[in-house]
Design an enzyme around this catalytic site. Structure first.
Site, short mmCIF file in Angstrom:
data_model
loop_
_atom_site.label_atom_id
_atom_site.label_comp_id
_atom_site.label_asym_id
_atom_site.label_seq_id
_atom_site.Cartn_x
_atom_site.Cartn_y
_atom_site.Cartn_z
N CYS A 69 -50.96 18.82 20.08
CA CYS A 69 -51.76 19.79 19.32
C CYS A 69 -51.01 21.11 19.15
O CYS A 69 -50.76 21.81 20.13
CB CYS A 69 -53.08 20.00 20.04
SG CYS A 69 -54.05 21.39 19.48
N CYS A 72 -52.90 24.19 20.34
CA CYS A 72 -52.94 24.18 21.82
C CYS A 72 -51.66 24.78 22.39
O CYS A 72 -51.69 25.58 23.33
CB CYS A 72 -53.11 22.76 22.35
SG CYS A 72 -54.65 21.94 21.87
#
Length: 145
Positions: A69, A72
């Site tokens: 991600c 993230c």
């Protein structure tokens, strides 16, 4: 006599009793002798997650994330900085939803990153999306009242 808090060790998962006034004195785990607060989020597996949110007397801030991600990865250094400011009044952890899919499903994590704040084993607040350090700190403060 001062109130003692139950603190789960981020290394060995032992539950420690720490007098509240001594939190700022860098307490060590009674079992493994390592520091209870490291200034880094603790990486928790499925097996460890419930013990940390259910047995800790401190609020637990969780970053649900995955290694693939992009947002993230962008938020990771900000989360690290926030950890250094939130400890020892909060336990700050990360849960990799790729490895702990059961936890992601149990808490209906639909997007990542998602921050969740737990107190006494119950989720009290949730915020999806990447944030910077000040936004994380502000969100935690706002939801800790």
């Amino acid at each position: 006599m001062s109130e003692s808090l139950h603190i789960v060790c981020p290394h060995c998962d032992a539950v420690n009793r720490v007098p509240a006034p001594r939190l700022d004195e860098d307490p060590n785990c009674g079992a493994c002798k390592r520091q209870l607060f490291t200034g880094h989020p603790a990486d928790l597996s499925s097996a460890r997650f419930l013990k940390h949110i259910e047995r800790s007397d401190l609020p637990v801030l969780v970053d649900f994330w995955a290694p693939w991600c992009g947002p993230c990865r962008t938020m990771a250094p900000f989360y690290e900085q926030a950890t250094q400011r939130l400890e020892p009044r909060y336990r700050v952890v990360k849960v990799n939803t790729e490895e702990a899919q059961d936890i992601g499903a149990r808490y209906a994590i639909r997007s990542i990153p998602t921050l969740a704040l737990f107190r006494n084993g119950r989720e009290i607040a949730r915020q999806p999306g990447a944030m910077d350090t000040n936004s994380i700190l502000g969100w935690v403060q706002q939801n800790s009242r």
